[in-house]
Design a protein around this motif. Sequence first.
Motif, PDB file in Angstrom:
ATOM      1  N   LEU A  75       0.819  -1.231   0.072  1.00  0.00           N
ATOM      2  CA  LEU A  75       0.066  -0.070  -0.076  1.00  0.00           C
ATOM      3  C   LEU A  75       0.578   1.335  -0.071  1.00  0.00           C
ATOM      4  CD1 LEU A  75      -2.378  -1.661   2.212  1.00  0.00           C
ATOM      5  CD2 LEU A  75      -3.237  -0.530   0.416  1.00  0.00           C
ATOM      6  N   ALA A  76       2.233   1.158  -0.169  1.00  0.00           N
ATOM      7  CA  ALA A  76       3.102   2.253  -0.098  1.00  0.00           C
ATOM      8  C   ALA A  76       2.471   3.086  -1.397  1.00  0.00           C
ATOM      9  CB  ALA A  76       4.568   1.912   0.115  1.00  0.00           C
ATOM     10  N   LYS A  77       2.540   4.542  -1.110  1.00  0.00           N
ATOM     11  CA  LYS A  77       2.326   5.331  -2.358  1.00  0.00           C
ATOM     12  C   LYS A  77       3.571   5.415  -3.299  1.00  0.00           C
ATOM     13  CE  LYS A  77      -1.118   8.196  -0.165  1.00  0.00           C
ATOM     14  NZ  LYS A  77      -0.519   8.672   1.224  1.00  0.00           N
ATOM     15  N   PRO A  78       3.485   5.099  -4.471  1.00  0.00           N
ATOM     16  CA  PRO A  78       4.694   5.339  -5.466  1.00  0.00           C
ATOM     17  C   PRO A  78       5.080   6.810  -5.227  1.00  0.00           C
ATOM     18  CG  PRO A  78       2.651   4.865  -6.605  1.00  0.00           C
ATOM     19  CD  PRO A  78       2.154   4.776  -5.183  1.00  0.00           C
ATOM     20  N   ILE A  79       6.409   6.802  -5.242  1.00  0.00           N
ATOM     21  CA  ILE A  79       7.115   8.117  -5.188  1.00  0.00           C
ATOM     22  C   ILE A  79       7.022   8.769  -6.500  1.00  0.00           C
ATOM     23  CG2 ILE A  79       9.258   9.333  -4.375  1.00  0.00           C
ATOM     24  CD1 ILE A  79      10.014   6.478  -3.656  1.00  0.00           C
ATOM     25  N   SER A  90      -0.023  -0.273   6.756  1.00  0.00           N
ATOM     26  CA  SER A  90      -0.821  -0.633   5.620  1.00  0.00           C
ATOM     27  C   SER A  90      -2.186  -1.177   5.940  1.00  0.00           C
ATOM     28  CB  SER A  90       0.073  -2.031   5.218  1.00  0.00           C
ATOM     29  OG  SER A  90       1.262  -1.555   4.745  1.00  0.00           O
ATOM     30  N   ALA A  91      -2.484  -1.869   7.194  1.00  0.00           N
ATOM     31  CA  ALA A  91      -3.753  -2.282   7.381  1.00  0.00           C
ATOM     32  C   ALA A  91      -4.528  -1.225   7.779  1.00  0.00           C
ATOM     33  CB  ALA A  91      -3.737  -3.454   8.591  1.00  0.00           C
ATOM     34  N   VAL A  92      -4.036  -0.110   8.311  1.00  0.00           N
ATOM     35  CA  VAL A  92      -5.031   1.058   8.616  1.00  0.00           C
ATOM     36  C   VAL A  92      -5.151   1.860   7.413  1.00  0.00           C
ATOM     37  CG1 VAL A  92      -5.037   3.053  10.070  1.00  0.00           C
ATOM     38  CG2 VAL A  92      -4.357   0.900  11.005  1.00  0.00           C
ATOM     39  N   SER A  93      -4.116   1.984   6.528  1.00  0.00           N
ATOM     40  CA  SER A  93      -4.332   3.075   5.410  1.00  0.00           C
ATOM     41  C   SER A  93      -4.942   2.671   4.312  1.00  0.00           C
ATOM     42  CB  SER A  93      -3.026   3.511   5.164  1.00  0.00           C
ATOM     43  OG  SER A  93      -2.134   2.347   4.421  1.00  0.00           O
ATOM     44  N   GLY A  94      -5.355   1.295   4.064  1.00  0.00           N
ATOM     45  CA  GLY A  94      -6.190   0.799   2.841  1.00  0.00           C
ATOM     46  C   GLY A  94      -6.135  -0.727   2.646  1.00  0.00           C
ATOM     47  N   TYR A  95      -6.627  -1.113   1.647  1.00  0.00           N
ATOM     48  CA  TYR A  95      -6.468  -2.552   1.342  1.00  0.00           C
ATOM     49  C   TYR A  95      -6.446  -2.724  -0.537  1.00  0.00           C
ATOM     50  CZ  TYR A  95     -11.689  -2.013   0.402  1.00  0.00           C
ATOM     51  OH  TYR A  95     -12.700  -1.755   0.157  1.00  0.00           O
ATOM     52  N   VAL A  96      -6.232  -3.827  -0.809  1.00  0.00           N
ATOM     53  CA  VAL A  96      -6.161  -4.123  -2.214  1.00  0.00           C
ATOM     54  C   VAL A  96      -7.572  -4.825  -2.297  1.00  0.00           C
ATOM     55  CG1 VAL A  96      -5.067  -5.002  -4.120  1.00  0.00           C
ATOM     56  CG2 VAL A  96      -3.717  -4.211  -2.183  1.00  0.00           C
ATOM     57  N   ASP A  97      -8.506  -4.314  -3.318  1.00  0.00           N
ATOM     58  CA  ASP A  97      -9.546  -4.887  -3.657  1.00  0.00           C
ATOM     59  C   ASP A  97      -9.223  -6.378  -4.400  1.00  0.00           C
ATOM     60  OD1 ASP A  97     -11.890  -5.661  -5.098  1.00  0.00           O
ATOM     61  OD2 ASP A  97     -12.494  -3.838  -4.501  1.00  0.00           O
ATOM     62  N   PRO A  98      -9.663  -7.414  -3.800  1.00  0.00           N
ATOM     63  CA  PRO A  98      -9.289  -8.775  -4.456  1.00  0.00           C
ATOM     64  C   PRO A  98      -9.787  -8.890  -5.915  1.00  0.00           C
ATOM     65  CG  PRO A  98     -10.681  -8.917  -2.747  1.00  0.00           C
ATOM     66  CD  PRO A  98     -10.659  -7.546  -2.699  1.00  0.00           C
ATOM     67  N   ASP A  99     -11.068  -8.342  -6.290  1.00  0.00           N
ATOM     68  CA  ASP A  99     -11.483  -8.592  -7.830  1.00  0.00           C
ATOM     69  C   ASP A  99     -10.634  -7.657  -8.831  1.00  0.00           C
ATOM     70  OD1 ASP A  99     -13.426 -10.263  -6.377  1.00  0.00           O
ATOM     71  OD2 ASP A  99     -14.763  -8.476  -5.916  1.00  0.00           O
ATOM     72  N   THR A 100     -10.774  -6.416  -8.254  1.00  0.00           N
ATOM     73  CA  THR A 100     -10.030  -5.365  -9.252  1.00  0.00           C
ATOM     74  C   THR A 100      -8.264  -5.357  -9.028  1.00  0.00           C
ATOM     75  OG1 THR A 100     -10.476  -3.644  -7.872  1.00  0.00           O
ATOM     76  CG2 THR A 100     -12.135  -4.092  -9.493  1.00  0.00           C
ATOM     77  N   GLY A 101      -8.127  -5.587  -7.834  1.00  0.00           N
ATOM     78  CA  GLY A 101      -6.572  -5.535  -7.848  1.00  0.00           C
ATOM     79  C   GLY A 101      -6.153  -3.761  -7.442  1.00  0.00           C
ATOM     80  N   LYS A 102      -7.185  -3.025  -7.329  1.00  0.00           N
ATOM     81  CA  LYS A 102      -7.016  -1.673  -7.213  1.00  0.00           C
ATOM     82  C   LYS A 102      -6.712  -1.356  -5.723  1.00  0.00           C
ATOM     83  CE  LYS A 102      -9.249   0.761 -10.937  1.00  0.00           C
ATOM     84  NZ  LYS A 102     -10.914   0.891 -11.303  1.00  0.00           N
ATOM     85  N   ILE A 103      -6.010  -0.348  -5.444  1.00  0.00           N
ATOM     86  CA  ILE A 103      -5.892   0.029  -3.795  1.00  0.00           C
ATOM     87  C   ILE A 103      -6.887   0.922  -3.534  1.00  0.00           C
ATOM     88  CG2 ILE A 103      -4.175   1.263  -2.306  1.00  0.00           C
ATOM     89  CD1 ILE A 103      -1.834   0.295  -4.059  1.00  0.00           C
ATOM     90  N   ILE A 104      -7.463   0.587  -2.138  1.00  0.00           N
ATOM     91  CA  ILE A 104      -8.664   1.206  -1.636  1.00  0.00           C
ATOM     92  C   ILE A 104      -8.056   2.133  -0.399  1.00  0.00           C
ATOM     93  CG2 ILE A 104     -10.963   1.313  -0.859  1.00  0.00           C
ATOM     94  CD1 ILE A 104     -11.063   0.254  -3.799  1.00  0.00           C
ATOM     95  N   ARG A 105      -7.997   3.475  -0.405  1.00  0.00           N
ATOM     96  CA  ARG A 105      -7.442   3.741   0.504  1.00  0.00           C
ATOM     97  C   ARG A 105      -8.405   4.156   1.822  1.00  0.00           C
ATOM     98  NH1 ARG A 105      -2.097   3.728   0.111  1.00  0.00           N
ATOM     99  NH2 ARG A 105      -1.489   3.852  -1.911  1.00  0.00           N
ATOM    100  N   LEU A 106      -7.995   4.010   3.065  1.00  0.00           N
ATOM    101  CA  LEU A 106      -8.944   4.145   4.111  1.00  0.00           C
ATOM    102  C   LEU A 106      -8.422   5.326   4.856  1.00  0.00           C
ATOM    103  CD1 LEU A 106      -9.206   0.723   5.216  1.00  0.00           C
ATOM    104  CD2 LEU A 106     -11.190   1.910   4.131  1.00  0.00           C
ATOM    105  N   ILE A 107      -7.762   5.161   5.826  1.00  0.00           N
ATOM    106  CA  ILE A 107      -7.481   6.433   6.826  1.00  0.00           C
ATOM    107  C   ILE A 107      -6.050   6.776   6.327  1.00  0.00           C
ATOM    108  CG2 ILE A 107      -6.911   7.108   9.178  1.00  0.00           C
ATOM    109  CD1 ILE A 107      -8.645   4.743  10.183  1.00  0.00           C
TER     110      ILE A 107
END
Lengths: 146, 166
Positions: A52-56, B135-152
């Motif tokens: 989840l690290a944001k790319p630089i 990582s766990a707090v800031s978001g997760y990776v959507d298992p279907d699309t593979g996109k990163i969903i940001r949370l906090i």
Amino acid sequence: MRLKQRATTDPPQADLMPMIDMTFLLIAFFMVLLNFTEAEQDERINLPRSQLAKPIEDRVETPITLQVTADGTILYGGRPYTLEAARKQLLNEAQYLRAIGDSPAEATVIVRADADVAFGRVQELMEVCQDNDFEQFRLRAESDTR
Amino acid sequence: MRIRHSTSASQEQVEMQVTPLIDVVFLLLIFFIMSFKIVVLEGDFDLRMPQASAAAAVPDTPLPPIKVRLLADDAGQLSAIMMGETRLPNFAALNQEVIALVGIDTGPGSLAELAEAEISGDANLKYHYVIDAISAVSGYVDPDTGKIIRLIERIRFPEPDEASAK
């Protein structure tokens, strides 16, 4: 018949041009891949991995890169520092920023800490930064794209 | 001199010596191959942590921060994850808790944008567990699309003395 005759008179010469072309291409390829800019990457540090690290993507205004090795040594500008020496160095840095009309609060401290270093060490270092009015931090991690 | 020049020019085409060029080129090639290092992609987690006094002066978040505490055993390995008073088995559960708390709507003005997380850990805890928690707090990776969903997005470490007092 005539062709054969000419072949015997001229010494056979390999055409070097395609080889030179290829070699230059390879050189260009390796030159492009060689990163001169990320000189801060240190092989002593094994970064933690995160998906989840944001790319630089953006250049940081005033980056200060502090690295912490697995045994807790602080590296700044390639030189090892103890916590106290780092405090002095950061104080200098903050004073310099104020002298040029900048503020330490605007600067970004990039923390490249080893995955196995004790968290307390990183916290101590960040506290030292906070004492010198640095307040923007970036914890660097290796992008893990599985 | 003149005679030799004229004769050589007339007799054969002046040929460029390519051998030194090839030598140098190969040397360069070897240099770049040797210095080649596979660039690992890196990423950042942004933290904004002003001095404690300054932070207390501007309470700009309407929610109490989500407090995550990581406990370590003697070897620096993770022994427990505490979120508030609840003990969580792993980081996936922490991620689920955060999703349950803030929802998956992360648009402007949403709960996730306003929420703040405080992550504290024992001093001897290995740093990569902290990154896992962030990582766990800031978001997760959507298992279907593979996109990163940001949370906090707003994460901070409390002052160590403040954290140990709790």
